[in-house]
Design an enzyme around this catalytic site. Structure first.
Site, PDB file in Angstrom:
ATOM      1  N   LYS A  91     -18.846  -4.101   8.792  1.00  0.00           N
ATOM      2  CA  LYS A  91     -18.123  -4.990   7.812  1.00  0.00           C
ATOM      3  C   LYS A  91     -17.043  -4.934   9.499  1.00  0.00           C
ATOM      4  O   LYS A  91     -16.930  -4.635   9.900  1.00  0.00           O
ATOM      5  CB  LYS A  91     -17.216  -4.530   7.380  1.00  0.00           C
ATOM      6  CG  LYS A  91     -18.225  -4.410   5.624  1.00  0.00           C
ATOM      7  CD  LYS A  91     -16.751  -4.526   4.802  1.00  0.00           C
ATOM      8  CE  LYS A  91     -17.494  -4.110   2.755  1.00  0.00           C
ATOM      9  NZ  LYS A  91     -16.786  -3.714   1.917  1.00  0.00           N
ATOM     10  N   HIS A 108       0.763  -1.353   0.423  1.00  0.00           N
ATOM     11  CA  HIS A 108       0.080   0.167  -0.039  1.00  0.00           C
ATOM     12  C   HIS A 108       0.881   1.042  -0.166  1.00  0.00           C
ATOM     13  O   HIS A 108       0.854   2.485  -0.848  1.00  0.00           O
ATOM     14  CB  HIS A 108      -0.911  -0.125   0.813  1.00  0.00           C
ATOM     15  CG  HIS A 108      -2.005  -0.666   1.247  1.00  0.00           C
ATOM     16  ND1 HIS A 108      -2.291  -1.959   2.516  1.00  0.00           N
ATOM     17  CD2 HIS A 108      -2.547  -1.482   0.229  1.00  0.00           C
ATOM     18  CE1 HIS A 108      -3.345  -2.785   1.898  1.00  0.00           C
ATOM     19  NE2 HIS A 108      -3.976  -2.014   0.852  1.00  0.00           N
TER      20      HIS A 108
END
Length: 161
Positions: free
Chosen positions: A41, A17
């Protein structure tokens, strides 16, 4: 000002990332790393923890900031005045997954999606794989920033206890 958004859950942020963020920061005037804060989530880290980890890990990138978002990424892009969404691709599978979303986002708005290939040495790394390997006792040093590694191992130890 040409602003781009790099969206994701970053649970946890990986060195892959960080590579994409740094490269995007060289292409755009400003990069906003947008952390999905969808509470429905299940995540290992809370939104605030993920944002804090990202802020620490990206502190050396002057034209980058971190923010949370909920809902459609194109709405967030509109709010922050972004002209592009930047996504890292590890391989063909990522492209197959990301292309329809890019096309839908383009259908909804004028925001373009820019795909950056992942660095060769980290193209196998994903947050999910890092968590799985670390959970099973594997060594994930070098795949995540050192401060993130410490927090990851601490959180996994908490869950085992």
């Amino acid at each position: 000002m040409r602003r781009a958004v790099c969206p994701g859950s970053f649970d946890p942020v990986t060195n892959g990332h960080l590579d994409v963020f740094a490269r995007a920061a060289r292409l755009f005037d400003e990069v906003v790393v947008a952390v999905g804060v969808n509470m429905s989530k299940s995540r290992l880290f809370t939104p605030d923890e993920r944002i804090a980890m990202l802020e620490e890990a990206t502190a050396g990138i002057d034209n980058l900031r971190v923010a949370g978002f909920d809902g459609l990424i194109v709405d967030f892009c509109h709010e922050v005045g972004a002209v592009a969404i930047v996504k890292g691709l590890r391989g063909a599978g990522d492209y197959e997954y990301e292309l329809p979303m890019a096309q839908m986002n383009r259908h909804l708005t004028e925001v373009e999606t820019v795909f950056l290939p992942g660095a060769a040495g980290s193209s196998f790394v994903s947050s999910s794989l890092v968590k799985e390997v670390a959970t099973l006792g594997g060594d994930v040093r070098g795949l995540v920033p050192d401060a993130v590694l410490d927090q990851l191992l601490e959180r996994l130890a908490e869950r085992r206890d």
